[in-house]
Scaffold this active site. Structure first.
Site, PDB file in Angstrom:
ATOM      1  N   GLU A  80       2.119   2.177  -8.360  1.00 60.22           N
ATOM      2  CA  GLU A  80       3.016   3.666  -8.571  1.00 60.22           C
ATOM      3  C   GLU A  80       4.147   2.810  -8.393  1.00 60.22           C
ATOM      4  OE1 GLU A  80       2.558   4.497  -4.022  1.00 60.22           O
ATOM      5  OE2 GLU A  80       4.944   3.697  -4.218  1.00 60.22           O
ATOM      6  N   CYS A 112      -0.502   3.784  -2.292  1.00 56.58           N
ATOM      7  CA  CYS A 112      -1.312   2.393  -2.512  1.00 56.58           C
ATOM      8  C   CYS A 112      -3.060   1.942  -2.566  1.00 56.58           C
ATOM      9  CB  CYS A 112      -0.952   2.077  -0.795  1.00 56.58           C
ATOM     10  SG  CYS A 112       0.913   2.288  -0.902  1.00 56.58           S
ATOM     11  N   HIS A 234      -5.283  -1.921   4.703  1.00 56.67           N
ATOM     12  CA  HIS A 234      -4.128  -1.367   4.290  1.00 56.67           C
ATOM     13  C   HIS A 234      -2.651  -2.031   4.004  1.00 56.67           C
ATOM     14  CE1 HIS A 234      -0.599  -0.330   1.846  1.00 56.67           C
ATOM     15  NE2 HIS A 234      -0.614   0.865   2.186  1.00 56.67           N
TER      16      HIS A 234
END
Ligand SMILES: [Zn+2]
Lengths: 345, 134
Positions: A80, A112, A234
Site C-alpha cells: 500500500e 495488508c 496478520h
C-alpha cells in the site's frame, strides 16, 4: 503438488522505541506497550522504499534456493506504499532480480493482504502450467500520521515467496478467502496518511474476517486447530493475533514462533508473510502451518501448508527473521522524522 | 537526468552489468562498447559483476545538492570489485566505521529522484560485509 519453493525477507536496520515516540507526544509508554504488546518498530533508511525492500527480499528468496531468475514467469507485488501512483513496482523488482523480459508482472493492492492475494494468483498460474515459478511479494514502508495511534506500529519490511511445483519447502494444501466491503481503514488518493475507524477496526474487521477465512479453510481441508504445529495471523499489534488464536482454539505455543511484531511493528503487506518466514526458519519436515492474512477494506486469505524435506537444504542460504532483527540501530524521534520525511506534515 | 539516459543505465545500475573483452579478458565497469587494449580486434560481451569488493579510498560528504541534502553526511567511495574493475559508489554505513580496505557488498537503494513528481532512480549502493548479512 503446489507450494513454496523458496522465500526471503528483508527488514531495514533502523528501529525506534515506543518510549521515544511516547516522549514526543506526552503519552504513557508503559500503557502503550501493554496495550499493543509492541516495544519498538523498524524504520526505513532515507533511500529505502517498498521497491528497494521488495528487491532485497526477492534476492534473498532467489539466493536461498539458487533459482534461475529467468524461470520466474510472474512477479506480483502487494503493497500500500508503491513508490509511484502509476508505474509498477513489479517491473523494477523483476529487472533487479534479472527475471526480465519474458514474464508477466503487476502490482497488487488490498491493504495488508495484497501479498497473500499475489500468492494465490501465482498458485493459479503455476497450477494451470502457465508459468514454472511465480514470485509473490508483500512489502511496505507504512505511514502513520504524527501523533496518531498508528505511529507506534507502522513499520517497514517485506517478504518474497517463490511459488512452484518443484523443489518445494512447503506444500500448500489449500487456500480460502473471505471478503466483504467493510470500511475499517482507508487512504484517499493523494493523501499522505491513512484514516481508520478506531475501535471499528477490531470486531467487524480483523476478527470477523480472519475467523471466517480460517474456519472455512479448516472445514475445507478437514483439519482442526490441534492439527497444526504453527499458526500465523496478520500482526497489526501483538494483542490482536493472540486474541484471535485463543478465539479460534489455538494455544500460545502455536502462535508465538511466528509472532514477530513486538520487535518489528506492523509491516502491513509484509506482516503475515514475515511471520510465516519466521516459522519456516524453524519448522521441521512434516510441520503443519496455518497462515491467515488480513487486509482492511476488508478480506482474509487463509492457507494450509505442510513443510517438506526440502526445507533442510535451504538453511543458512539467506538471512533468517531472527538475524534480520538482530543488532538494530536505534534512532531518536528527530532522526525518525527525517527518515520518514515527516518534517512536512 | 534525461529519462532515455536513465533507462540505458538500468542494467549497470541495478545489477552491475558491465562488459568483458573475449580477446584479452579485460573487464570493464561501467560497460564499454570497445576494448581499449584490443581496439578494433576486441570482442565485447556483457558481464555481470558480483558486487562484492573493497574500499580503495573514500570521502565523507557533508554538504550536497538539494536531492542529497537529507542524506548528509554520507560516504562516497571508490570500490574495487573482486573481479578487478573500480567504480564510485555510496557506502551506506556510519561514516566513522568506514575504512580503506573494508569489504563491502551490494544493496539495492534509491539513488535519487527528479523532485516529487519526476522519475525515481534506483540502483546499487554498498554496505559493509558482515557475517550475518552474507
Ligand atoms: Zn581486449
Amino acid at each position: 503438488m503446489i507450494g513454496i519453493t523458496s522465500y526471503g525477507a528483508y527488514i531495514p536496520c533502523y528501529r525506534i522505541k515506543v518510549e521515544e515516540i511516547a516522549r514526543v507526544w506526552g503519552d504513557n509508554p508503559e500503557h502503550i506497550k501493554k496495550g499493543l504488546l509492541i516495544c519498538e518498530k523498524s524504520v526505513p533508511d532515507l533511500d529505502e522504499d517498498a521497491a528497494t525492500i521488495a528487491v532485497e527480499a526477492a534476492r534473498n528468496a532467489i539466493r536461498r534456493r539458487d533459482i534461475d531468475p529467468k524461470e520466474i514467469g510472474a512477479v506480483y507485488i502487494g503493497s500500500e506504499s508503491h513508490p509511484y501512483a502509476v508505474k509498477p513496482t513489479a517491473t523494477i523488482v523483476a529487472e533487479a532480480i534479472g527475471a526480465t523480459p519474458d514474464l508477466t508482472a503487476a502490482d497488487f493492492e488490498f491493504a495488508c493482504k495484497a501479498g497473500t492475494a499475489a500468492i494465490q494468483a501465482c498458485m493459479g498460474e503455476v497450477t494451470m502450467g502457465m508459468i514454472k515459478y511465480g514470485m509473490a511479494i508483500g512489502a511496505d514502508v507504512s505511514q502513520g500520521a504524527p501523533g496518531d495511534a498508528l505511529e507506534y506500529t507502522a513499520a517497514a519490511g517485506g517478504a518474497a515467496y517463490i511459488i512452484g511445483k518443484k523443489n518445494l519447502i512447503a506444500e500448500i494444501e489449500d487456500t480460502f478467502s473471505f471478503t466483504t466491503d467493510t470500511p475499517d481503514f482507508w487512504r484517499r488518493e493523494g493523501e499522505s496518511y491513512p484514516m481508520h475507524g478506531g475501535r471499528f477496526t477490531g470486531e467487524p474487521a480483523y476478527f470477523k474476517h480472519i475467523m471466517s477465512a480460517t474456519k472455512s479453510l479448516m472445514k475445507k481441508v478437514g483439519t482442526k486447530p490441534g492439527d497444526y504445529d504453527y499458526v500465523v495471523f496478520h500482526q497489526p499489534n501483538g494483542k490482536f493475533p493472540l486474541r484471535m488464536a485463543k478465539m479460534l482454539g489455538f494455544v500460545e505455543e502455536q502462535i508465538k514462533p511466528g509472532l514477530v511484531v513486538s520487535k518489528l511493528g506492523n509491516t502491513y503487506s509484509g506482516s503475515s508473510l514475515i511471520g510465516l518466514a519466521a516459522v519456516l526458519d524453524q519448522a521441521k519436515p512434516g510441520s503443519r502451518i496455518l497462515m491467515t492474512s488480513f487486509g482492511s477494506g476488508a478480506g482474509s486469505d487463509a492457507f494450509s501448508m505442510t513443510v517438506t524435506d526440502g526445507i533442510e537444504e535451504t538453511r543458512g542460504k539467506a538471512p533468517t527473521i531472527a538475524e534480520l532483527l538482530k543488532s538494530p540501530k536505534y534512532i531518536d524521534y528527530a532522526l525518525y522524522a527525517k527518515h520518514k520525511g515527516k518534517i512536512v506534515v | 537526468m534525461a529519462v532515455a539516459r536513465l533507462w540505458r543505465h538500468i542494467p549497470a545500475r541495478y545489477n552491475l552489468i558491465g562488459t568483458e573483452c573475449q580477446i584479452c579478458g579485460g573487464l570493464y565497469f561501467p560497460p564499454r562498447t570497445t576494448c581499449p587494449t584490443c581496439r578494433r580486434d576486441g570482442k565485447i560481451i556483457e558481464r555481470k559483476f558480483k558486487g562484492t569488493g573493497e574500499v580503495v579510498t573514500y570521502t565523507i560528504i557533508y554538504s550536497a545538492s538539494s536531492t542529497f541534502r537529507r542524506q548528509t553526511p554520507y560516504v562516497l567511495a571508490i570500490i574495487r570489485l573482486d573481479e578487478g574493475p573500480q567504480l564510485t559508489g555510496q557506502i551506506v554505513c556510519n561514516p566513522d566505521e568506514t575504512k580503506i580496505g573494508m569489504k563491502v557488498r551490494p544493496i539495492f537503494r534509491k539513488l535519487g529522484e527528479d523532485g516529487s513528481s519526476g522519475i525515481i532512480y534506483y540502483g546499487t549502493k554498498f554496505t559493509p560485509l558482515r557475517e550475518a548479512s552474507k
